[in-house]
Design a protein around this motif. Structure first.
Motif, short mmCIF file in Angstrom:
data_model
loop_
_atom_site.label_atom_id
_atom_site.label_comp_id
_atom_site.label_asym_id
_atom_site.label_seq_id
_atom_site.Cartn_x
_atom_site.Cartn_y
_atom_site.Cartn_z
N GLY A 23 0.79 -1.23 0.00
CA GLY A 23 0.00 0.00 0.00
C GLY A 23 0.82 1.27 0.00
O GLY A 23 0.33 2.32 -0.44
N PHE A 24 2.07 1.19 0.47
CA PHE A 24 2.90 2.40 0.51
C PHE A 24 3.75 2.57 -0.74
O PHE A 24 4.42 3.60 -0.90
N LEU A 25 3.73 1.58 -1.64
CA LEU A 25 4.62 1.66 -2.81
C LEU A 25 4.27 2.82 -3.72
O LEU A 25 5.17 3.47 -4.28
N SER A 26 2.99 3.11 -3.89
CA SER A 26 2.62 4.23 -4.76
C SER A 26 3.18 5.54 -4.20
O SER A 26 3.67 6.39 -4.94
N THR A 27 3.11 5.69 -2.87
CA THR A 27 3.66 6.89 -2.23
C THR A 27 5.18 6.92 -2.38
O THR A 27 5.77 7.95 -2.72
N LEU A 28 5.82 5.79 -2.12
CA LEU A 28 7.28 5.71 -2.20
C LEU A 28 7.78 6.02 -3.61
O LEU A 28 8.73 6.79 -3.79
N LEU A 29 7.15 5.44 -4.62
CA LEU A 29 7.59 5.67 -5.99
C LEU A 29 7.40 7.13 -6.39
O LEU A 29 8.24 7.71 -7.08
N ALA A 30 6.27 7.71 -5.97
CA ALA A 30 6.05 9.13 -6.28
C ALA A 30 7.13 10.00 -5.65
O ALA A 30 7.65 10.93 -6.28
N VAL A 31 7.48 9.70 -4.40
CA VAL A 31 8.52 10.47 -3.71
C VAL A 31 9.86 10.31 -4.41
O VAL A 31 10.59 11.29 -4.63
N ARG A 32 10.20 9.08 -4.80
CA ARG A 32 11.48 8.83 -5.45
C ARG A 32 11.55 9.53 -6.81
O ARG A 32 12.58 10.10 -7.19
N LEU A 33 10.47 9.48 -7.55
CA LEU A 33 10.45 10.14 -8.86
C LEU A 33 10.57 11.66 -8.69
O LEU A 33 11.27 12.32 -9.46
N TYR A 224 2.70 16.44 -3.65
CA TYR A 224 2.26 17.74 -3.13
C TYR A 224 2.93 18.04 -1.79
O TYR A 224 3.47 19.14 -1.58
N ILE A 225 2.87 17.07 -0.87
CA ILE A 225 3.45 17.27 0.45
C ILE A 225 4.95 17.55 0.35
O ILE A 225 5.49 18.43 1.04
N GLN A 226 5.62 16.83 -0.52
CA GLN A 226 7.06 17.03 -0.68
C GLN A 226 7.38 18.41 -1.26
O GLN A 226 8.32 19.08 -0.83
N ARG A 227 6.57 18.86 -2.21
CA ARG A 227 6.84 20.13 -2.87
C ARG A 227 6.54 21.34 -1.99
O ARG A 227 7.05 22.43 -2.25
N ILE A 228 5.73 21.17 -0.95
CA ILE A 228 5.50 22.30 -0.04
C ILE A 228 6.47 22.27 1.13
O ILE A 228 6.32 23.04 2.09
N GLY A 229 7.45 21.36 1.06
CA GLY A 229 8.55 21.40 2.02
C GLY A 229 8.45 20.49 3.20
O GLY A 229 9.26 20.61 4.14
N MET A 230 7.51 19.55 3.22
CA MET A 230 7.39 18.63 4.34
C MET A 230 8.26 17.40 4.10
O MET A 230 8.51 17.00 2.96
N GLY A 231 8.72 16.77 5.19
CA GLY A 231 9.65 15.66 5.11
C GLY A 231 8.97 14.32 4.93
O GLY A 231 7.74 14.20 4.89
N LEU A 232 9.80 13.27 4.85
CA LEU A 232 9.31 11.92 4.58
C LEU A 232 8.39 11.43 5.70
O LEU A 232 7.35 10.81 5.43
N SER A 233 8.74 11.69 6.94
CA SER A 233 7.90 11.24 8.05
C SER A 233 6.54 11.92 8.02
O SER A 233 5.51 11.33 8.37
N GLN A 234 6.50 13.19 7.59
CA GLN A 234 5.23 13.90 7.50
C GLN A 234 4.39 13.41 6.33
O GLN A 234 3.16 13.39 6.40
N ILE A 235 5.06 12.99 5.25
CA ILE A 235 4.34 12.38 4.13
C ILE A 235 3.64 11.11 4.60
O ILE A 235 2.46 10.88 4.30
N ALA A 236 4.38 10.27 5.34
CA ALA A 236 3.80 9.03 5.84
C ALA A 236 2.62 9.30 6.76
O ALA A 236 1.57 8.65 6.67
N LEU A 237 2.77 10.29 7.67
CA LEU A 237 1.70 10.62 8.60
C LEU A 237 0.49 11.18 7.86
O LEU A 237 -0.66 10.82 8.16
N PHE A 238 0.72 12.05 6.90
CA PHE A 238 -0.38 12.64 6.13
C PHE A 238 -1.19 11.57 5.40
O PHE A 238 -2.42 11.52 5.52
#
Length: 411
Positions: A23-33, A224-238
Motif C-alpha cells: 500500500g505504501f509503494l505508490s507513495t514511495l515511488l512518487a517520492v522517489r520520482l 504535493y506534500i514534498q513540494r510544499i517542504g514537508m519531510g518523509l515522516s510527514q508524508i507518511a503521517l499525512f
C-alpha cells in the motif's frame, strides 16, 4: 464480530500483510520520482499504469484461477508482486517503473479476487456484513500502517523495497497453509453501463468522479506534500491520516444516508471535499493544518464510493445489484486511471496546489451534478432505501461479497 473473524483469520492476516507491504509503494515511488526530478506528468503516468493493470486484471484473472486453482493463483500473483518490488530497487528508470506498476495492478487484482471470493464462500447471510466490515478494517489498517515504512528509506534507499518484498512473501503463508476449501468463482452477470446510467445517473457519475479524485490523490498526494517542504515522516503521517479519516467517517455518513435522502448525503460529501480543498489551495495552514484537513478529505471522499453504490441499489431489483455493483467498480477504476493524468496536468500548470485545485473542482462538479439530479427525479422514500454497506474499491468480486443472500433482510 470476533466470532465472525475467527473462521477467516488466515484471509484477514493475508490482506493485512499484503496491504502493509504494497500500500505504501505508490507513495514511495512518487517520492522517489519527485526527488529524481521527474515531472508531475511522468509521476501521474506511472500511477495510471497501476490503475490500468488493476482494471484489466479484475476482468481477466478469473480465467487463471479457473485453470490452476485459487491457492496456486494467489501464490503466483503475490510472487510476481514481490519480485516487482525488488526490481524497483535494481532498475531506476521511469519507463520500467511504469511497466512494473501495470504488472503490480494486474497482480493485485488477482489477489483481491482470490481473497474476496474466499470470503464470500465463508460468509453466511447472518454474518456477511460483519465479515465485510472486518475485511475492510484489515485492508485499510494494513494500508495505513504500511505508510510508515517510508521512513526506512532515510538512510537506506533500497530498504523499503526489501521490506515490501518480505511482507508480501510472508503474506503467502496464511493462504498456503490454510485448510479452507478452495472457493468457486461466482459468475457476475454483465450490466450495461448505459442501463446503469439510466437507472442511476448520480450513482455512475458520482463513482466516476470519485475514482478520478482518489486516483489523483493516491498518485500525487505525496508529491504535493514534498513540494510544499514537508519531510518523509510527514508524508507518511499525512497519507496514513487520510486513510484513517476515510475509515472513521464511512459508517456515520452511511447511517445518515439510510435515514434521509441519500442523494443529499452524497452531495454534502462532494461539497465538503471541495470545501476542504479550498484552504489547502489558498491558505498557508502549515503541516498540522494540512494533516488535519487531509483527514477530513479522506473522511468525505472515501465515503463517496459506497454511498454511490447504495444509491444505485435503491433503484435496482435484488437480482440486478451484483451486476450493477461490479459495473460501478469498473467505473471507479476508469476514473482512477484518468485521475493521475488530470492531477498531473493541474500541477504542471498551477504548481503543487494544482493537485487540490483539480480534486476540488472534480468534487464541486460531482456536487453540482447531484444537485441537478435532486430536481430531475423524486427521492426514494427512506423506508425503501437499501441499507448502506461500506465497500472496498477493489474488484467486481467485492460486489458478490456485498450481496445479501437472505432477501428478507433487505428493505
Amino acid at each position: 464480530m470476533m466470532t465472525s473473524a475467527y473462521p477467516v483469520r488466515a484471509l484477514l492476516m493475508a490482506i493485512f500483510l499484503l496491504m502493509a507491504g504494497s500500500g505504501f509503494l505508490s507513495t514511495l515511488l512518487a517520492v522517489r520520482l519527485e526527488t529524481a526530478g521527474a515531472s508531475a506528468g511522468i509521476i501521474g503516468l506511472v500511477a495510471t499504469a497501476y490503475f490500468g493493470g488493476l482494471m484489466l486484471g479484475s476482468m481477466r484473472v478469473e480465467r487463471v484461477m479457473a485453470r490452476i486453482g485459487h491457492i496456486r493463483a494467489f501464490a503466483a500473483f503475490v510472487t510476481v508482486y514481490s519480485a516487482s518490488s525488488l526490481t524497483y530497487a535494481i532498475i531506476d528508470y521511469p519507463a520500467v517503473w511504469t511497466m512494473l506498476r501495470f504488472v503490480d495492478g494486474f497482480a493485485m487484482a488477482g489477489v483481491f479476487v482470490c481473497l474476496e471470493s474466499w470470503l464470500n464462500q465463508q460468509a453466511s447471510p447472518k454474518n456477511r456484513s460483519a465479515v465485510l466490515a472486518i475485511y475492510m478494517i484489515a485492508l485499510y489498517s494494513g494500508q495505513a500502517a504500511g505508510q510508515f515504512l517510508l521512513n526506512l528509506g532515510d538512510n537506506a534507499p533500497d530498504l523499503p523495497f526489501m521490506v515490501s518484498a518480505i511482507l508480501l512473501s510472508i503474506a503467502l503463508l496464511p493462504i498456503l497453509l490454510t485448510r479452507m476449501e478452495q472457493p468457486r468463482i461466482e459468475a457476475v452477470a454483465p450490466f450495461s453501463l448505459k442501463r446503469l446510467y439510466q437507472v442511476s445517473p448520480l450513482g455512475i457519475v458520482g463513482t466516476l468522479v470519485t475514482g478520478a479524485m482518489l486516483g489523483a490523490f493516491y498518485a500525487l498526494g505525496a508529491v504535493y506534500i514534498q513540494r510544499i517542504g514537508m519531510g518523509l515522516s510527514q508524508i507518511a503521517l499525512f497519507t496514513s491520516c487520510v486513510i484513517a479519516g476515510g475509515v472513521a467517517l464511512q459508517y456515520p455518513l452511511g447511517i445518515l444516508s439510510d435515514r434521509f435522502d441519500r442523494r443529499l448525503v452524497v452531495i454534502a460529501c462532494f461539497l465538503a471535499a471541495a470545501l476542504v480543498c479550498a484552504p489547502i489551495v489558498f491558505l498557508d495552514i502549515g503541516a498540522t493544518g494540512t494533516i488535519a484537513l487531509g483527514s477530513l478529505f479522506g473522511g468525505f471522499s472515501f465515503a463517496l464510493y459506497p454511498l454511490c453504490v447504495a444509491h444505485s441499489n435503491d433503484h435496482l431489483s435484488e437480482d440486478e445489484r451484483i451486476g450493477a455493483s461490479s459495473g460501478l467498480v469498473l467505473t471507479y477504476s476508469a476514473g482512477a486511471v484518468a485521475g493521475p493524468l488530470i492531477g498531473s496536468a493541474g500541477m504542471g500548470a498551477l504548481g503543487p496546489a494544482g493537485l487540490f485545485v483539480v480534486i476540488g473542482s472534480l468534487a464541486l462538479l460531482g456536487g453540482v451534478f447531484g444537485i441537478w439530479r435532486t430536481f430531475a427525479r423524486a427521492a426514494v422514500p427512506a423506508d425503501d432505501q437499501q441499507s448502506f454497506q461500506s465497500l472496498p474499491r477493489t474488484t467486481p468480486m467485492a460486489a458478490v461479497l456485498e450481496a445479501e443472500d437472505d432477501p428478507s433482510s433487505s428493505r
